[in-house]
Structures are given as C-alpha cells and as structure tokens.
Motif scaffolding. Structure first.
Motif, mmCIF file in Angstrom:
data_model
loop_
_atom_site.group_PDB
_atom_site.id
_atom_site.type_symbol
_atom_site.label_atom_id
_atom_site.label_comp_id
_atom_site.label_asym_id
_atom_site.label_seq_id
_atom_site.Cartn_x
_atom_site.Cartn_y
_atom_site.Cartn_z
ATOM 1 N N LEU A 166 15.968 -13.046 -29.598
ATOM 2 C CA LEU A 166 16.468 -13.648 -28.506
ATOM 3 C C LEU A 166 16.841 -12.883 -27.598
ATOM 4 N N ILE A 167 16.378 -13.010 -26.334
ATOM 5 C CA ILE A 167 16.884 -11.829 -25.208
ATOM 6 C C ILE A 167 17.589 -12.788 -24.157
ATOM 7 N N ILE A 168 18.670 -12.246 -23.592
ATOM 8 C CA ILE A 168 19.379 -13.000 -22.626
ATOM 9 C C ILE A 168 19.183 -12.293 -21.192
ATOM 10 N N ASN A 169 18.936 -13.279 -20.206
ATOM 11 C CA ASN A 169 18.473 -12.790 -18.900
ATOM 12 C C ASN A 169 19.735 -12.366 -18.150
ATOM 13 N N ASP A 170 19.938 -11.149 -17.592
ATOM 14 C CA ASP A 170 20.766 -10.719 -16.798
ATOM 15 C C ASP A 170 22.298 -10.565 -17.083
ATOM 16 N N ASP A 171 22.623 -11.086 -18.329
ATOM 17 C CA ASP A 171 24.172 -11.127 -18.885
ATOM 18 C C ASP A 171 24.376 -10.495 -20.110
ATOM 19 N N VAL A 172 25.129 -9.058 -19.938
ATOM 20 C CA VAL A 172 25.176 -8.398 -21.246
ATOM 21 C C VAL A 172 26.272 -9.125 -22.082
ATOM 22 N N ALA A 173 27.299 -9.525 -21.216
ATOM 23 C CA ALA A 173 28.505 -10.276 -21.971
ATOM 24 C C ALA A 173 28.267 -11.427 -22.668
ATOM 25 N N LEU A 174 27.110 -12.207 -22.103
ATOM 26 C CA LEU A 174 26.714 -13.398 -23.097
ATOM 27 C C LEU A 174 25.852 -12.942 -24.112
ATOM 28 N N ALA A 175 24.999 -12.050 -23.975
ATOM 29 C CA ALA A 175 24.272 -11.367 -25.094
ATOM 30 C C ALA A 175 25.104 -11.157 -26.271
ATOM 31 N N ALA A 176 26.251 -10.215 -25.863
ATOM 32 C CA ALA A 176 27.340 -9.742 -26.895
ATOM 33 C C ALA A 176 27.814 -11.051 -27.498
ATOM 34 N N SER A 177 28.240 -12.172 -26.556
ATOM 35 C CA SER A 177 28.978 -13.195 -27.204
ATOM 36 C C SER A 177 28.033 -14.026 -28.207
ATOM 37 N N CYS A 178 26.928 -14.287 -27.930
ATOM 38 C CA CYS A 178 26.284 -15.121 -28.991
ATOM 39 C C CYS A 178 25.350 -14.371 -29.961
ATOM 40 N N GLY A 179 25.510 -12.974 -29.894
ATOM 41 C CA GLY A 179 24.681 -12.139 -30.875
ATOM 42 C C GLY A 179 23.281 -12.117 -30.713
ATOM 43 N N ALA A 180 22.784 -12.046 -29.520
ATOM 44 C CA ALA A 180 21.435 -11.897 -29.247
ATOM 45 C C ALA A 180 21.160 -10.531 -29.467
ATOM 46 N N ALA A 181 19.767 -10.317 -29.485
ATOM 47 C CA ALA A 181 19.251 -9.055 -29.924
ATOM 48 C C ALA A 181 19.297 -8.211 -28.545
ATOM 49 N N GLY A 182 19.177 -8.645 -27.361
ATOM 50 C CA GLY A 182 19.178 -7.879 -26.415
ATOM 51 C C GLY A 182 19.335 -8.706 -25.135
ATOM 52 N N VAL A 183 19.090 -7.939 -24.047
ATOM 53 C CA VAL A 183 19.205 -8.329 -22.701
ATOM 54 C C VAL A 183 18.061 -7.878 -21.861
ATOM 55 N N HIS A 184 17.736 -8.847 -20.939
ATOM 56 C CA HIS A 184 16.537 -8.347 -19.803
ATOM 57 C C HIS A 184 17.465 -8.364 -18.532
ATOM 58 N N LEU A 185 17.277 -6.906 -17.928
ATOM 59 C CA LEU A 185 17.891 -6.540 -16.657
ATOM 60 C C LEU A 185 17.083 -6.554 -15.574
ATOM 61 N N GLY A 186 17.589 -7.318 -14.185
ATOM 62 C CA GLY A 186 16.686 -7.033 -13.099
ATOM 63 C C GLY A 186 17.268 -5.764 -12.354
ATOM 64 N N GLN A 187 16.657 -5.407 -11.228
ATOM 65 C CA GLN A 187 17.031 -4.242 -10.543
ATOM 66 C C GLN A 187 18.535 -4.140 -9.948
ATOM 67 N N SER A 188 19.034 -5.471 -9.928
ATOM 68 C CA SER A 188 20.757 -5.527 -9.430
ATOM 69 C C SER A 188 21.540 -6.149 -10.600
ATOM 70 N N ASP A 189 20.953 -5.844 -12.103
ATOM 71 C CA ASP A 189 21.959 -6.336 -13.100
ATOM 72 C C ASP A 189 22.609 -4.987 -13.703
ATOM 73 N N GLY A 190 22.729 -4.085 -13.201
ATOM 74 C CA GLY A 190 23.468 -3.122 -13.975
ATOM 75 C C GLY A 190 22.639 -2.083 -14.722
ATOM 76 N N SER A 191 23.181 -0.905 -15.187
ATOM 77 C CA SER A 191 22.213 0.034 -15.720
ATOM 78 C C SER A 191 21.572 -0.143 -17.325
ATOM 79 N N VAL A 192 20.982 0.416 -17.759
ATOM 80 C CA VAL A 192 20.525 0.482 -18.907
ATOM 81 C C VAL A 192 21.687 1.013 -19.802
#
Length: 211
Positions: free
Chosen positions: A70-96
């Motif tokens: 499961l990948i979370i769109n744009d939200d690193v904190a949410l990905a961490a909170s729900c235990g997702a496998a990762g995150v997808h970042l847009g160009q304005s969503d912070g750095s890798v």
C-alpha cells in the motif's frame, strides 16, 4: 513498517474518494487485488485526517492479507501511522530523503516526474524507488495536467535504471502502447474504479502484462 516485496511490474491502482464512497472503498480495493493488482495507492485529498487514517489503516490490513504494498499519496506522516509500505510524492510534497528518514530505508518511495527526464534523474539521485510519468492521455482525475510524451519512459529507464509508472487516462485500448513504450506499471484510477466490475477489469489489465 510493512515491507512486502516490490513487484517487478503490473497494475498499479489508485483510489478516488469520489468514485469509492464509504465502504465501497474497501470492497473495490479487495476486488482489484483479487483481479491481479500489484500495488494500491490510497489517494484522498478531501477527508479529515482522522477519516484518512481510518481508511488507510483498513486498506493496509487488506493489502497485507494479499501480500501487496500500500502506497500513500503525498503524506509521509499518514504512511508511517498506518504502516504502509511507502509514499508517493508530487514535486511539491517534500524530498525523497525526508520521506526516507520518516519511513525507513526499505520504504517504497515514488516520485511524480510529469514528462521530464531531468526530474526523473534528480529523483533517482535522491534515492527514489520508482518514477511516475504522465499524463499520457486525457485524464478524468487531472484534466489540466500537461501532456507527456511516451518516449520519456524509455529515456528514464536507460538513464536511471529505475522502474517506471505510467499514469493519465490509461485504459484497455491504449495500455498496450504504453507497455510497448517500456512502462513497468500502469497506474489506473477511473479505468478500474470507474467501471462496474472492478475485479474483471483488473484481470483484463493484468493479462496485458503476460501477452
């Protein structure tokens, strides 16, 4: 942090809160996974944070059952909170690197590169897991997005060696030409979740990767 194996290629489905209201979200994602979807991205920009956490956590449980990320769109904190496998970042969503610090070295981190090779090369240097390009066709979700040329997929693969995801108006009719251009994943929203039979539609998309 849950880290299922990152698949080599396949169907990458993205949820849409307008197409999947209420419990339909969970039913549709399960149908997509039954139909062969390899990656699920949770995308919801409208709901309150508590609702998004509830939905993402439920989806994480479903994806874990199928052994798919499961990948979370744009939200690193949410990905961490729900235990997702990762995150997808847009160009304005912070750095890798920031996302990697928050989610760990094994997290799957994808980056939107639109139609630009320079953005792909930068994301690769920063440690992205995959690169997403598009839109390639008229898109229901982002109708005003700048069109991308399919040639960028092969150029990015040659330049970076990273998996590529194609997005934007992809359907069963145009998907073969996207795969022929070198895409490893087909990211689909309306072409899956805007249809009557989600599982069957995913089966049809999945078949394209083996033909």
């Amino acid at each position: 942090m849950t880290n299922p194996e990152f698949p080599p290629r396949g169907l990458y489905v993205i949820t849409d809160s307008g197409l999947l209201p209420g419990d339909r979200l969970y039913q549709a994602v399960e149908e997509a996974l039954l139909g062969g979807a390899e990656i699920v991205q949770y995308r919801n920009k409208e709901s309150a944070p508590s609702q998004r956490l509830h939905e993402a956590s439920r989806l994480q449980e479903i994806c874990s059952r199928f052994g798919k990320p499961l990948i979370i769109n744009d939200d690193v904190a949410l990905a961490a909170s729900c235990g997702a496998a990762g995150v997808h970042l847009g160009q304005s969503d912070g750095s890798v690197s920031e996302a990697r610090n928050g989610l760990g070295e094994r997290a799957i981190i994808g980056v939107t590169c639109h139609g630009r090779l320079d953005l792909a090369q930068r994301a690769a240097k920063e440690g992205a897991s995959y690169l997403a390009f598009g839109r390639f066709f008229a898109s229901h979700t982002k109708p005003n997005a700048i069109p991308a040329d399919l040639s960028v997929i092969a150029a990015a693969k040659q330049s970076t060696g990273l998996p590529t995801v194609a997005i934007g108006g992809i359907n069963l009719d145009n998907a073969p030409q996207v795969l022929q251009a070198g895409a490893d994943f087909l990211a689909v929203i309306h072409g899956v979740f805007g249809q009557n039979d989600t599982q069957r539609r995913c089966e049809q998309f999945s078949t394209l990767f083996h033909s």
